[in-house]
Motif scaffolding. Sequence first.
Motif, PDB file in Angstrom:
ATOM      1  N   SER A 200       0.801  -1.030  -0.041  1.00  0.00           N
ATOM      2  CA  SER A 200       0.137  -0.171   0.161  1.00  0.00           C
ATOM      3  C   SER A 200       1.038   1.195   0.019  1.00  0.00           C
ATOM      4  O   SER A 200       0.516   2.282  -0.708  1.00  0.00           O
ATOM      5  CB  SER A 200      -0.774   0.078   1.096  1.00  0.00           C
ATOM      6  OG  SER A 200      -1.867  -1.103   1.253  1.00  0.00           O
ATOM      7  N   ASN A 201       1.942   1.107   0.801  1.00  0.00           N
ATOM      8  CA  ASN A 201       2.783   2.496   0.796  1.00  0.00           C
ATOM      9  C   ASN A 201       3.553   2.543  -0.429  1.00  0.00           C
ATOM     10  O   ASN A 201       3.738   3.549  -1.101  1.00  0.00           O
ATOM     11  CB  ASN A 201       4.010   2.137   2.164  1.00  0.00           C
ATOM     12  CG  ASN A 201       3.334   2.243   3.301  1.00  0.00           C
ATOM     13  OD1 ASN A 201       2.313   2.902   3.575  1.00  0.00           O
ATOM     14  ND2 ASN A 201       3.974   1.623   4.300  1.00  0.00           N
ATOM     15  N   VAL A 202       3.894   1.432  -1.081  1.00  0.00           N
ATOM     16  CA  VAL A 202       4.613   1.472  -2.323  1.00  0.00           C
ATOM     17  C   VAL A 202       3.714   2.033  -3.531  1.00  0.00           C
ATOM     18  O   VAL A 202       4.046   3.104  -4.383  1.00  0.00           O
ATOM     19  CB  VAL A 202       4.937   0.084  -2.977  1.00  0.00           C
ATOM     20  CG1 VAL A 202       5.425   0.139  -4.333  1.00  0.00           C
ATOM     21  CG2 VAL A 202       6.249  -0.372  -2.189  1.00  0.00           C
ATOM     22  N   LEU A 203       2.472   1.925  -3.355  1.00  0.00           N
ATOM     23  CA  LEU A 203       1.317   2.308  -4.599  1.00  0.00           C
ATOM     24  C   LEU A 203       1.304   3.598  -4.208  1.00  0.00           C
ATOM     25  O   LEU A 203       1.143   4.453  -5.186  1.00  0.00           O
ATOM     26  CB  LEU A 203       0.090   1.394  -4.463  1.00  0.00           C
ATOM     27  CG  LEU A 203       0.387  -0.178  -4.888  1.00  0.00           C
ATOM     28  CD1 LEU A 203      -1.133  -0.681  -4.547  1.00  0.00           C
ATOM     29  CD2 LEU A 203       0.846  -0.111  -6.328  1.00  0.00           C
ATOM     30  N   MET A 204       1.022   4.031  -3.006  1.00  0.00           N
ATOM     31  CA  MET A 204       0.743   5.468  -2.494  1.00  0.00           C
ATOM     32  C   MET A 204       2.095   6.361  -2.836  1.00  0.00           C
ATOM     33  O   MET A 204       1.839   7.423  -3.575  1.00  0.00           O
ATOM     34  CB  MET A 204       0.422   5.557  -1.279  1.00  0.00           C
ATOM     35  CG  MET A 204       0.262   6.945  -0.683  1.00  0.00           C
ATOM     36  SD  MET A 204      -0.021   6.994   1.113  1.00  0.00           S
ATOM     37  CE  MET A 204       1.855   6.906   1.573  1.00  0.00           C
ATOM     38  N   LYS A 205       3.223   6.046  -2.475  1.00  0.00           N
ATOM     39  CA  LYS A 205       4.368   6.609  -2.909  1.00  0.00           C
ATOM     40  C   LYS A 205       4.566   6.972  -4.265  1.00  0.00           C
ATOM     41  O   LYS A 205       5.244   8.020  -4.850  1.00  0.00           O
ATOM     42  CB  LYS A 205       5.808   6.193  -1.998  1.00  0.00           C
ATOM     43  CG  LYS A 205       5.522   6.222  -0.516  1.00  0.00           C
ATOM     44  CD  LYS A 205       6.780   5.676   0.048  1.00  0.00           C
ATOM     45  CE  LYS A 205       6.755   5.870   1.593  1.00  0.00           C
ATOM     46  NZ  LYS A 205       7.728   5.211   2.372  1.00  0.00           N
ATOM     47  N   LEU A 206       4.386   5.894  -4.956  1.00  0.00           N
ATOM     48  CA  LEU A 206       4.734   5.645  -6.459  1.00  0.00           C
ATOM     49  C   LEU A 206       3.748   6.498  -7.182  1.00  0.00           C
ATOM     50  O   LEU A 206       3.803   6.730  -8.547  1.00  0.00           O
ATOM     51  CB  LEU A 206       5.375   4.673  -6.906  1.00  0.00           C
ATOM     52  CG  LEU A 206       6.747   4.176  -6.373  1.00  0.00           C
ATOM     53  CD1 LEU A 206       6.970   2.825  -6.913  1.00  0.00           C
ATOM     54  CD2 LEU A 206       7.673   5.134  -6.416  1.00  0.00           C
ATOM     55  N   GLY A 207       2.502   6.436  -6.701  1.00  0.00           N
ATOM     56  CA  GLY A 207       1.215   7.019  -7.468  1.00  0.00           C
ATOM     57  C   GLY A 207       0.672   6.241  -8.257  1.00  0.00           C
ATOM     58  O   GLY A 207       0.336   6.443  -9.215  1.00  0.00           O
ATOM     59  N   LEU A 208       0.830   4.655  -7.932  1.00  0.00           N
ATOM     60  CA  LEU A 208       0.416   3.768  -8.979  1.00  0.00           C
ATOM     61  C   LEU A 208      -1.047   3.263  -8.432  1.00  0.00           C
ATOM     62  O   LEU A 208      -1.347   3.436  -7.311  1.00  0.00           O
ATOM     63  CB  LEU A 208       1.401   2.666  -8.790  1.00  0.00           C
ATOM     64  CG  LEU A 208       2.881   2.973  -9.193  1.00  0.00           C
ATOM     65  CD1 LEU A 208       3.797   2.054  -8.793  1.00  0.00           C
ATOM     66  CD2 LEU A 208       3.110   3.378 -10.405  1.00  0.00           C
ATOM     67  N   ARG A 209      -1.710   2.802  -9.378  1.00  0.00           N
ATOM     68  CA  ARG A 209      -3.133   2.083  -9.088  1.00  0.00           C
ATOM     69  C   ARG A 209      -3.243   0.643  -8.637  1.00  0.00           C
ATOM     70  O   ARG A 209      -4.045   0.565  -7.824  1.00  0.00           O
ATOM     71  CB  ARG A 209      -3.744   2.131 -10.416  1.00  0.00           C
ATOM     72  CG  ARG A 209      -4.196   3.528 -11.018  1.00  0.00           C
ATOM     73  CD  ARG A 209      -4.620   3.545 -12.381  1.00  0.00           C
ATOM     74  NE  ARG A 209      -5.983   2.829 -12.502  1.00  0.00           N
ATOM     75  CZ  ARG A 209      -7.217   3.725 -12.301  1.00  0.00           C
ATOM     76  NH1 ARG A 209      -7.023   5.077 -12.144  1.00  0.00           N
ATOM     77  NH2 ARG A 209      -8.555   3.209 -12.350  1.00  0.00           N
ATOM     78  N   ASP A 210      -2.112  -0.049  -9.013  1.00  0.00           N
ATOM     79  CA  ASP A 210      -2.210  -1.349  -8.512  1.00  0.00           C
ATOM     80  C   ASP A 210      -1.012  -2.432  -8.724  1.00  0.00           C
ATOM     81  O   ASP A 210      -0.187  -1.441  -9.143  1.00  0.00           O
ATOM     82  CB  ASP A 210      -3.581  -2.178  -9.513  1.00  0.00           C
ATOM     83  CG  ASP A 210      -3.164  -2.172 -10.769  1.00  0.00           C
ATOM     84  OD1 ASP A 210      -1.997  -1.976 -11.330  1.00  0.00           O
ATOM     85  OD2 ASP A 210      -4.287  -2.129 -11.511  1.00  0.00           O
ATOM     86  N   ARG A 211      -0.871  -3.528  -8.559  1.00  0.00           N
ATOM     87  CA  ARG A 211       0.336  -4.511  -8.503  1.00  0.00           C
ATOM     88  C   ARG A 211       0.824  -4.239 -10.032  1.00  0.00           C
ATOM     89  O   ARG A 211       2.109  -4.637 -10.043  1.00  0.00           O
ATOM     90  CB  ARG A 211      -0.112  -5.691  -7.860  1.00  0.00           C
ATOM     91  CG  ARG A 211      -0.653  -5.625  -6.448  1.00  0.00           C
ATOM     92  CD  ARG A 211      -1.080  -7.069  -6.227  1.00  0.00           C
ATOM     93  NE  ARG A 211      -0.023  -8.307  -5.952  1.00  0.00           N
ATOM     94  CZ  ARG A 211       0.644  -8.621  -5.030  1.00  0.00           C
ATOM     95  NH1 ARG A 211       0.107  -8.012  -3.811  1.00  0.00           N
ATOM     96  NH2 ARG A 211       1.262  -9.398  -5.132  1.00  0.00           N
TER      97      ARG A 211
END
Length: 229
Positions: A200-211
């Motif tokens: 969740s942190n990775v997605l939030m920090k990189l501005g990504l939608r999903d895996r």
Amino acid sequence: MTISVVIADDQELVRSGFAMILDAQPDITVAGEAGDGIEAIAAVRGHRPDVLLLDIRMPRMDGIEAARTVCAETATRVLMLTTFDQDDYVYDALHAGASGFLLKDVRRDDLVHAVRVVAAGDSLLAPSVTRRLIDDMVSRRPRPAPVPSGSQSGPGSPGGLDGLTQRERETLVLLGRGLSNAEIAAELVVSEHTVKTHMSNVLMKLGLRDRVQAVIAAYESGLLQPGAR
């Protein structure tokens, strides 16, 4: 909770067939239909569906361009319709923000399952399948030019990775290698809940939608190399 869906395909029989299957489900409703990319964008703007079933090849505006606009403007999840083994645009669609793919001849139960999975915020492709797909696509395409630190030009910029903790980077690498949450937890000797928090942190920090986009980011940033195991 009812899942709302818009179906975009230039073949009326495909649209009506999918609509009939999905409308028959107690938790899914078809909010609208579209015959091309421009109509698809208009339908999403008007109905704000949870999921957009979007054909890659359509007149006036193709599905990739439509997906790029929809994913940039809304929270609607995009599920691409494609003839996978003949389509050269899979990588572009994933990069545009698509959360998964369905073959046009998908089985009824698989169609329903796919819509529910994507609506729940997950990507449709299994981790190992995603990894092999991106590995193949990235190896056959030139790597994008490095993005200066702090810029926001797209998922997976090297500058964005600077904001990740060591554990978050490790989690991203293991995800890119095709490991499931349980396998990542075992590798890092942490709980699955902790892995989910890292993701969740990775997605939030990189501005990504999903895996799926996280795997792309791992490759495009250079954190993973095509063919690495």
